[in-house]
Design an enzyme around this catalytic site. Sequence first.
Site, PDB file in Angstrom:
ATOM      1  N   GLN A  27     -37.688  -6.406  25.895  1.00  0.00           N
ATOM      2  CA  GLN A  27     -36.240  -6.339  25.670  1.00  0.00           C
ATOM      3  C   GLN A  27     -35.670  -5.715  26.936  1.00  0.00           C
ATOM      4  O   GLN A  27     -35.735  -4.503  27.120  1.00  0.00           O
ATOM      5  CB  GLN A  27     -35.916  -5.516  24.423  1.00  0.00           C
ATOM      6  N   GLN A  81     -32.415  -6.105  28.405  1.00  0.00           N
ATOM      7  CA  GLN A  81     -31.020  -5.685  28.496  1.00  0.00           C
ATOM      8  C   GLN A  81     -30.857  -4.277  27.938  1.00  0.00           C
ATOM      9  O   GLN A  81     -31.458  -4.000  26.894  1.00  0.00           O
ATOM     10  CB  GLN A  81     -30.110  -6.645  27.708  1.00  0.00           C
ATOM     11  N   GLY A 124     -30.413 -10.155  17.713  1.00  0.00           N
ATOM     12  CA  GLY A 124     -30.806 -11.245  18.590  1.00  0.00           C
ATOM     13  C   GLY A 124     -30.585 -10.861  20.028  1.00  0.00           C
ATOM     14  O   GLY A 124     -29.796  -9.961  20.327  1.00  0.00           O
ATOM     15  N   MET A 125     -31.316 -11.508  20.917  1.00  0.00           N
ATOM     16  CA  MET A 125     -31.156 -11.294  22.351  1.00  0.00           C
ATOM     17  C   MET A 125     -31.200 -12.658  23.023  1.00  0.00           C
ATOM     18  O   MET A 125     -32.134 -13.429  22.827  1.00  0.00           O
ATOM     19  CB  MET A 125     -32.280 -10.378  22.878  1.00  0.00           C
ATOM     20  N   GLU A 126     -30.164 -12.889  23.831  1.00  0.00           N
ATOM     21  CA  GLU A 126     -29.911 -14.226  24.369  1.00  0.00           C
ATOM     22  C   GLU A 126     -30.790 -14.622  25.546  1.00  0.00           C
ATOM     23  O   GLU A 126     -30.289 -15.174  26.524  1.00  0.00           O
ATOM     24  CB  GLU A 126     -28.429 -14.294  24.776  1.00  0.00           C
ATOM     25  N   ASN A 127     -32.072 -14.341  25.496  1.00  0.00           N
ATOM     26  CA  ASN A 127     -32.916 -14.705  26.629  1.00  0.00           C
ATOM     27  C   ASN A 127     -32.796 -16.207  26.893  1.00  0.00           C
ATOM     28  O   ASN A 127     -32.784 -16.999  25.964  1.00  0.00           O
ATOM     29  CB  ASN A 127     -34.346 -14.263  26.357  1.00  0.00           C
ATOM     30  N   GLU A 132     -26.066 -15.949  19.810  1.00  0.00           N
ATOM     31  CA  GLU A 132     -27.034 -15.964  20.931  1.00  0.00           C
ATOM     32  C   GLU A 132     -26.953 -17.279  21.698  1.00  0.00           C
ATOM     33  O   GLU A 132     -27.066 -17.293  22.927  1.00  0.00           O
ATOM     34  CB  GLU A 132     -28.452 -15.690  20.430  1.00  0.00           C
ATOM     35  N   TYR A 175     -17.221  -6.326  22.017  1.00  0.00           N
ATOM     36  CA  TYR A 175     -17.421  -7.468  21.117  1.00  0.00           C
ATOM     37  C   TYR A 175     -16.117  -7.890  20.438  1.00  0.00           C
ATOM     38  O   TYR A 175     -15.663  -9.014  20.566  1.00  0.00           O
ATOM     39  CB  TYR A 175     -18.436  -7.128  20.017  1.00  0.00           C
ATOM     40  N   ARG A 178     -34.704  -2.690  13.120  1.00  0.00           N
ATOM     41  CA  ARG A 178     -33.463  -3.208  13.703  1.00  0.00           C
ATOM     42  C   ARG A 178     -32.420  -2.097  13.674  1.00  0.00           C
ATOM     43  O   ARG A 178     -31.970  -1.662  12.614  1.00  0.00           O
ATOM     44  CB  ARG A 178     -33.007  -4.427  12.895  1.00  0.00           C
TER      45      ARG A 178
HETATM   46  N1  BES Z   1     -26.916  -9.079  24.030  1.00  0.00           N
HETATM   47  C1  BES Z   1     -26.933  -8.604  22.705  1.00  0.00           C
HETATM   48  C2  BES Z   1     -28.151  -7.775  22.380  1.00  0.00           C
HETATM   49  C3  BES Z   1     -28.104  -6.392  22.969  1.00  0.00           C
HETATM   50  C4  BES Z   1     -27.235  -5.463  22.483  1.00  0.00           C
HETATM   51  C5  BES Z   1     -28.969  -6.026  23.984  1.00  0.00           C
HETATM   52  C6  BES Z   1     -27.216  -4.177  23.024  1.00  0.00           C
HETATM   53  C7  BES Z   1     -28.934  -4.763  24.538  1.00  0.00           C
HETATM   54  C8  BES Z   1     -28.050  -3.829  24.060  1.00  0.00           C
HETATM   55  C9  BES Z   1     -26.888  -9.745  21.703  1.00  0.00           C
HETATM   56  O1  BES Z   1     -26.238 -10.884  22.131  1.00  0.00           O
HETATM   57  C10 BES Z   1     -26.126  -9.242  20.515  1.00  0.00           C
HETATM   58  O2  BES Z   1     -24.983  -8.923  20.640  1.00  0.00           O
HETATM   59  N2  BES Z   1     -26.790  -9.193  19.368  1.00  0.00           N
HETATM   60  C11 BES Z   1     -26.217  -8.691  18.144  1.00  0.00           C
HETATM   61  C12 BES Z   1     -25.892  -9.807  17.210  1.00  0.00           C
HETATM   62  C13 BES Z   1     -24.522 -10.371  17.312  1.00  0.00           C
HETATM   63  C14 BES Z   1     -24.302 -11.397  16.210  1.00  0.00           C
HETATM   64  C15 BES Z   1     -23.418  -9.361  17.299  1.00  0.00           C
HETATM   65  C16 BES Z   1     -27.254  -7.829  17.455  1.00  0.00           C
HETATM   66  O3  BES Z   1     -28.392  -7.777  17.911  1.00  0.00           O
HETATM   67  O4  BES Z   1     -26.919  -7.212  16.462  1.00  0.00           O
HETATM   68 ZN    ZN Z   2     -24.180 -10.768  22.367  1.00  0.00          ZN
END
Ligand code: BES
Ligand code: ZN
Length: 640
Positions: free
Chosen positions: A170, A172, A301-304, A328, A413, A587
């Site tokens: 992970q 990011q 989720g993580m947008e790899n 994602e 967001y 999570r």
């Molecule tokens: N890029 C983020 C994941 C992330 C968040 C990585 C914080 C590092 C630090 C991913 O796109 C994301 O926002 N995931 C959300 C889900 C989304 C539907 C809001 C999550 O993991 O909850």
């Molecule tokens: Zn995101």
Amino acid sequence: MNKASSAPVFGAFLVMLLTACQPAEEAAAPAVEPGPDPHSYANYEQVRVEHLALALAADFSERTLEGHVTLQLDRTESAERLVLDTWKLDIRDVNRVGPDGALEPLSWRLPDADEGDAQAREYLGTPLVVALEGGVDQVRIDYATSPEAFGLQWLDGQQTTSGEPFLFSQSQPIFARSWVPLQDTPAVRYTFDAQLTVPGDLMAVMGAAGNPTEIRPDGIYEFRMPQPIPSYLMAIGVGKLEFEATGPRSGVYAEPSLVAAAAEEFSELEAMIDVGEELYGPYRWDRYDLLILPPSFPFGGMENPRLSFITPTVIAGDKSLTALIAHELAHSWSGNLVTNAAWQDLWLNEGFTTYFESRIVEALYSPERAEMEATLDWMGLKEELEELDPAAQILARDLSDQDPEQAFNGVPYNKGRLFLVWLEDRFGRATFDEFLRQYFDHFAFESIDTEDFIAYLEANLLPRDPDAVSMEQVREWIFEPGMPDYAVLPASDAFDKVDEWRRQWLDGEVELAEIPVDQWTVSEWRHFLLKLGDRLDAEQMAAMDEAFGLTESGNVEILYLWLVRAIEARYEPGIERLEQFLLEVGRNKFTRPLYEELADTDWGREWAIDVYQRAKPGYHPLTRQAAERALGIASRENSG
Ligand code: BES
Ligand code: ZN
């Protein structure tokens, strides 16, 4: 401030003297400060990594990745040194790679943590300073990762459903540096290729081209990434994986027991990509697959790129939580294609993506579903804004002295999304969509900052209707705390009905059995549970459980809110379920607030610490850190 500039004459003399005595000794150089990106030491204005070649072997017994990376550099004549980011990396050797492939040692150093003010910013890790004397174009670094690398989670066979070990990354926002020495800033993009060696019964996958569909008995996997990406999108996964296609350019990877359920849950994946393309132009990454991780994955989720990493907790059995996949996927445009140049511009990634996600949900499912989800997000944001410092309510927020993780709250967001919703409202959907399509095209494969966006907006959208919005309003959205009073806010009729049922039940006018929950979506359930507040007693909880079976809910969003209510009411069956949940799920969106709720009660903190100690070996470093903060316990190095 380095020593030379605080005492200019003597400093210059000292530098000359040291340079003269030890031309190859980078160790004589002044303290290293972060580069133009405050969250990276990379001096990328002088030298940039263009391409990297990784060769790593995964050792599950040592919990290390070991091998080397070769960096292809694009440098200015004046570049005297290359500064890379590292975090607890064991750097073993640094060499120049000559045109004939021969290795020649380079001088390098890892400054001590107490040099400069690095100690105050431990989250940045340690810069690796490499002297570039005599025209260096390729640098090879031999290294191994630490078993505590923040960007990796190693699971042993007891912690997975297959009984085989699992590893995932992970990266990011700034954890790539804990598994590759590189310029760990989203301002720099590079292509890469990689060779991974893993135990023969496991499969390796990456956010790259070349993912296999079968396990290779020799354990050697090769990948390449032809599209340039920023470091936070570097991604690796190793486990007993199977693949199932969901369409010609999409599919899921998961452990054997989960792959069929995942393929069914995400059977709309191909249709989602089509919707994304219809909205904002071609999908530029060739394939889009999902890797379903063990439940300890700290995010939803993580947008790899090409391979989003997904929590298994969204496999609800009824496709009700697929907005997360839409999110994602949307990052394939907003984030991966057009990338925030630094973490203070995070809203360019997450705000645009949250908007795009909602457009996919609307097109694929219904405007009502999208509106309900948006309303819940807005209610969450409203609550957050009441708690956050004004500085943290700003979209383009100054983060120079902070851990970039601080940036990830509801503001980028959901305030980001509402800014775009407002623009859409003012210019009309057709015009705004056309603008966004152009924007993704124009900045494709570039990293941009907030001012780049503002300039593009001013030149390309505002003239389409000069009376629609003013630049003062745009700047208010981006640089002021709170919400502009002219924001266009979501509202859902469906929630009014839910509110009415809740009121009638609490007032004793209807029985639980009369509430038409069979027709409720997850959003209606969430709204119902959120608005119930914290005043239910254990008896009311038992009645609800009897009527709706909430303790056994298979939907993690519903279960989570129910568990929060269970803590507040100290409802025993719920607490038992909570223990199981915390032992399994890492999570952070759920575990952190659950530990916080527990720590807030007079009975729960000790209980939670005990559960945490048992759960900890299975938690990701990020989940441990958040839980320990929530419980007010000091983190212990090397344990678990
Ligand atoms: N890029 C983020 C994941 C992330 C968040 C990585 C914080 C590092 C630090 C991913 O796109 C994301 O926002 N995931 C959300 C889900 C989304 C539907 C809001 C999550 O993991 O909850
Ligand atoms: Zn995101």
